[in-house]
Design a protein around this motif. Sequence first.
Motif, PDB file in Angstrom:
ATOM      1  N   ALA A  78     -85.669-106.341  58.213  1.00  0.00           N
ATOM      2  CA  ALA A  78     -85.463-106.654  59.634  1.00  0.00           C
ATOM      3  C   ALA A  78     -84.386-105.762  60.234  1.00  0.00           C
ATOM      4  CB  ALA A  78     -85.094-108.125  59.799  1.00  0.00           C
ATOM      5  N   ALA A  90     -89.770-106.713  63.362  1.00  0.00           N
ATOM      6  CA  ALA A  90     -88.749-107.428  62.595  1.00  0.00           C
ATOM      7  C   ALA A  90     -88.943-108.941  62.612  1.00  0.00           C
ATOM      8  CB  ALA A  90     -87.360-107.088  63.137  1.00  0.00           C
ATOM      9  N   THR A  91     -89.717-109.440  63.548  1.00  0.00           N
ATOM     10  CA  THR A  91     -89.848-110.883  63.748  1.00  0.00           C
ATOM     11  C   THR A  91     -90.226-111.652  62.485  1.00  0.00           C
ATOM     12  OG1 THR A  91     -90.412-110.501  66.061  1.00  0.00           O
ATOM     13  CG2 THR A  91     -90.974-112.660  65.155  1.00  0.00           C
ATOM     14  N   TYR A  93     -89.945-110.919  59.357  1.00  0.00           N
ATOM     15  CA  TYR A  93     -88.914-110.787  58.324  1.00  0.00           C
ATOM     16  C   TYR A  93     -87.709-111.670  58.647  1.00  0.00           C
ATOM     17  CZ  TYR A  93     -91.650-106.831  56.644  1.00  0.00           C
ATOM     18  OH  TYR A  93     -92.661-106.040  56.156  1.00  0.00           O
ATOM     19  N   LEU A  94     -87.316-111.707  59.923  1.00  0.00           N
ATOM     20  CA  LEU A  94     -86.210-112.574  60.321  1.00  0.00           C
ATOM     21  C   LEU A  94     -86.567-114.039  60.096  1.00  0.00           C
ATOM     22  CD1 LEU A  94     -85.020-110.834  63.610  1.00  0.00           C
ATOM     23  CD2 LEU A  94     -83.750-111.005  61.456  1.00  0.00           C
ATOM     24  N   ARG A 128     -82.235-108.418  68.130  1.00  0.00           N
ATOM     25  CA  ARG A 128     -83.670-108.245  68.366  1.00  0.00           C
ATOM     26  C   ARG A 128     -84.036-108.709  69.772  1.00  0.00           C
ATOM     27  NH1 ARG A 128     -87.164-111.944  68.642  1.00  0.00           N
ATOM     28  NH2 ARG A 128     -89.360-111.415  68.655  1.00  0.00           N
TER      29      ARG A 128
END
Length: 194
Positions: A78, A90-91, A93-94, A128
């Motif tokens: 991320a 990245a969403t 993974y976060l 993000r």
Amino acid sequence: AVAFYDALAAQADQTEASRRDRGEALFRLTGAHWQLGRMDAARQAYDQAMAQFKQLAAEFPANPAYRRGAAVNATQVAELLIDNRAPNDATPYLAEAAEAFDQLLEQHPTDPDYAARRAYVASLAGERLRQLGQMESVPTEFARAITILESVDLSTATPEQSIDVRFRLARALNQLAVFELEVLWKFAQAGERV
């Protein structure tokens, strides 16, 4: 360093210890790739390390180190994506890292490492959102990081953990303060340019 960790990661031994070592080697390999600017290779190694730790976590659920390893690698992917201006990528993974660290904190509520890492995930989530222009939600994530870190009982922490928690708290407070000082996003004209 790349050749050493690459060779260690390529070992075929299937014992629990060797697979853990392979996951750790892949994690270290990603850092070398990242520092050399090889982002695709870094992401691939992170994904491999994450898969290695997920498999170990599934086979050995009593060992929280494997869930931590998968979550740390998800956090790093991320961060890599956010640093390279790919916040939408990245969403997942976060979300995965947040869920894992929330579960680990629920099971080990006094662990300063899990708290520090969960707070870092919240800070990354705030960044993000900032990159996506969702400014109203950014302070919530930075405040989440601050709340998590302020809840850590430093009397049970090692000196290294105490330093890490205090550093991350200062960073989260700074992120929120800088964001709030840059209030231009609250004005319609500025929002059109973000």
